[in-house]
Structure formats: C-alpha cells, structure tokens
Design an enzyme around this catalytic site. Structure first.
Site, PDB file in Angstrom:
ATOM      1  N   PRO A   2       2.761   0.604 -38.612  1.00 38.17           N
ATOM      2  CA  PRO A   2       2.828   1.837 -37.837  1.00 38.17           C
ATOM      3  C   PRO A   2       3.182   3.028 -38.717  1.00 38.17           C
ATOM      4  CG  PRO A   2       4.750   0.488 -37.438  1.00 38.17           C
ATOM      5  CD  PRO A   2       3.793  -0.356 -38.214  1.00 38.17           C
ATOM      6  N   GLU A   3       2.513   4.140 -38.488  1.00 33.31           N
ATOM      7  CA  GLU A   3       2.820   5.346 -39.243  1.00 33.31           C
ATOM      8  C   GLU A   3       3.869   6.157 -38.490  1.00 33.31           C
ATOM      9  OE1 GLU A   3      -0.403   7.156 -41.337  1.00 33.31           O
ATOM     10  OE2 GLU A   3      -1.661   5.372 -41.194  1.00 33.31           O
ATOM     11  N   LYS A  52       9.029   5.974 -41.320  1.00 33.79           N
ATOM     12  CA  LYS A  52       8.679   4.689 -40.727  1.00 33.79           C
ATOM     13  C   LYS A  52       9.893   3.843 -40.349  1.00 33.79           C
ATOM     14  CE  LYS A  52       4.331   4.496 -43.316  1.00 33.79           C
ATOM     15  NZ  LYS A  52       3.482   3.690 -44.225  1.00 33.79           N
ATOM     16  N   ASN A 231      -1.754   4.778 -44.401  1.00 33.13           N
ATOM     17  CA  ASN A 231      -3.101   4.729 -44.947  1.00 33.13           C
ATOM     18  C   ASN A 231      -4.081   5.647 -44.222  1.00 33.13           C
ATOM     19  OD1 ASN A 231      -4.311   3.527 -47.164  1.00 33.13           O
ATOM     20  ND2 ASN A 231      -5.409   2.047 -45.913  1.00 33.13           N
ATOM     21  N   ARG A 324      -3.743  -0.775 -51.434  1.00 33.97           N
ATOM     22  CA  ARG A 324      -4.175  -0.347 -50.108  1.00 33.97           C
ATOM     23  C   ARG A 324      -5.574   0.251 -50.199  1.00 33.97           C
ATOM     24  NH1 ARG A 324      -0.101   0.424 -46.444  1.00 33.97           N
ATOM     25  NH2 ARG A 324      -1.816   0.378 -44.948  1.00 33.97           N
TER      26      ARG A 324
END
Length: 334
Positions: A2-3, A52, A231, A324
C-alpha cells in the site's frame, strides 16, 4: 505494498472508530501475544500515518507501530462510523485495495476488482451513518450475525471495541514503542505532505534529492527521502514531470524537484479523498468515471509496458530498478 494514501485512510478509520474507546486486544495467531496483553483494556488516544507506517497511541505512553509491507492488511468488521471525510468500505485495507461501501449502491462505479471507487473509505460523505460489514465483501445480513466475528486465517492482532473489529494480517512490522522510540522512527522518515508543515517538508525533500548522485527513480522510492511514494506514484510522477528516471538527483533542476513535491502533495490528497491512485488529469466527467472504474485507464504509464504512450505513441518501456518494476516513456522522458 500500500502506498501513502491508503495508510492515511486506514489511520482516519481508526481515528473515527477506535480513538477515545477502550479496546480489547488479542493475538489469535499468537505471534504478538505479549504485545496484545500490554494493549488489552487500554484506551486508544490517537491514530496517525507517516508515509507507509501507521502509529496508534494508547494510554500509558504506549504506541503501536504497524508497517503493512508487501503482504499486510487490515480487515474491518462491525459498526463502521462514517462522516464527511471517511466513508465505510467492505473488507480489506492494505495488501488488497479497499472495497466499495454498500451505501449509494445505485451510484457505484465498480472496477474489475469489484471496488467502488467513489464511495470507499475516505471518500466525501454527506451524513454520518452506521454500516455493519462482514469479513468478506458483502454486508452482514442482519444485526443478529455473530459478534465478535469469527477469526479467519492468520490474524496477528485483533483490536476490538464494543462494536468495531480490526484484524491485522501479515504485516512487516507490528511492534510496541515508547514515545521516544516512536519519535525516533518518525525522525528517520522523509517528509509527508500530510504531516507537519508542507513548506518545511518541501525544503527537506529538495535538499535530500539535490545532494545525492542516486537516480531520481530510486530516490522517490526511498522512504528516508520522501514518505509514502510507491511504485505506481513513482512512475506516474516521473512521467508527469517528463523526467528521465535515471537522472541523478543532484542533476535534476531545483524547479523540477519542487514541482515533483507539489505534484506529490496534489496526488496524495486525491488518493486520500477517493481511495484511488488517480494520476491522469484533464478528464471529462465521463472519462473520469471510466478511469475510476478501470485501473488501466487511471495512469499514464504504470502497468502499460509495450503499449503506446498516451502522449507520443512510443512504446512504454519496462525495466527493473532497485528490484522494482519501472514503467516509463523513452521519448517523453528524455
């Protein structure tokens, strides 16, 4: 993972449903049994998010730090209080996206995952209501449903009030901290537009980026440089700035670094309000609803490898950087 917008929304839900209430804490899985025993019977005083990470303050100078990581999630059940800045959602928040509320079902905009984008947790609401939700994604049939809800799966921590239940699963971190330890943790994190003075946060961000030789694509994901960007937001912000992701931070012009911060301020606010990482702008009302209904239509480059750029038609590139996936347009971002 989760961002930042998701974690802020989770913190708001805890503020609404748990702050000011005495909680019963348990660790059905057993891995947090000692910590749960410390929290059991205490009043929740505060909930806050920094990037986060989420922090819950309890009486007795005790803080709970939770980092969901790649696999963590909170499941809410019971009576979910809703106000003009926090709406109710069925099911899980964290590792999967928030599900849509049962309210205003006739106006729902459901995406392919069944998420009601316009009425999920954090979306604006006109009134306060009580909604009883299930562990799954549909409302409980009646008020006679089992309470508290049965434990399903590996629950690290269950927090329970007289009417609301929150189950934590699979977090990277779930630890108790003293006030000094909590402050030390926060001090190591980069600025978050929703925490403290945004102007001071901007200066910290600019200074951190401008002194480093590291690629800007890596710096935006470094939680010590700026909090909350993951991301999706990383790829989208770089495209919106038309910035080559490989550019060393110290070589990015200051005005562009400041523009990145301003864009993060705006995108984070949209994410908290809508529950979605909406990164396309200038859409018509019809286009906006279509984008909210389809994740593939919300972004400029993210998850569009091999497809034509929405601006220039060049094939969107995909590469791995910092373990990533990075999506970007080799033509627009030169």
């Amino acid at each position: 993972m989760p961002e930042g917008h998701s974690v802020h929304r989770i913190a708001r839900q805890f503020t609404r449903n748990f702050v000011g209430r005495q909680i019963h804490a348990s660790s059905p899985q057993g891995r947090f049994a000692e910590g749960a025993a410390v929290l059991d019977g205490r009043e929740t005083l505060r909930a806050m998010a920094v990037g986060k990470q989420m922090f819950l303050e309890f009486e007795g100078d005790t803080w709970l730090r939770v980092h969901l990581g790649l696999y963590g999630a909170w499941d809410f059940a019971g009576e979910i209080l809703v106000d003009p800045t926090i709406a109710a959602a069925n099911g899980r928040m964290g590792q999967t996206n928030q599900r849509g509320t049962v309210l205003d079902a006739e106006a729902a905009v459901l995406d392919e995952a069944g998420e009601n984008s316009l009425t999920s947790i954090g979306a604006p609401r006109r009134a306060r209501v009580h909604v009883r939700m299930s562990e799954q994604t549909s409302p409980l049939a009646d008020d006679d449903a089992e309470w508290p809800p049965p434990v399903v799966g590996q629950v690290r921590l269950r927090l329970l009030t007289e009417s609301t239940c929150a189950d934590l699963r699979g977090p990277t971190a779930c630890v108790l901290q003293t006030p000094d330890e909590m402050l030390a943790t926060v001090a190591k994190l980069g600025p978050d537009p929703l925490v403290g003075d945004p102007a001071e946060g901007e200066e910290r961000f600019v200074a951190a980026v401008r002194r480093k030789p590291t690629a800007i694509a890596l710096l935006l994901m470094d939680q010590a440089v700026v909090s909350g960007i993951g991301n999706v937001y990383r790829a989208e912000m770089l495209f919106r700035a038309r910035l080559d992701p490989h550019t060393p931070g110290r070589d990015v012009p200051e005005e562009i670094v400041r523009a990145l911060w301003s864009d993060w301020v705006a995108l984070l606010s949209i994410g908290v309000e809508t529950g979605q990482m909406m990164t396309m702008d200038g859409l018509s009302p019809e286009g906006y609803r279509a984008a909210m209904a389809s994740r593939d239509d919300r972004h400029w480059v993210y998850h569009r490898a091999g497809l034509p750029c929405r601006v220039c038609g060049t094939e969107i590139a995909l590469e791995e950087i910092g373990a990533r996936k990075l999506y970007w347009c080799p033509s627009c971002q030169r």
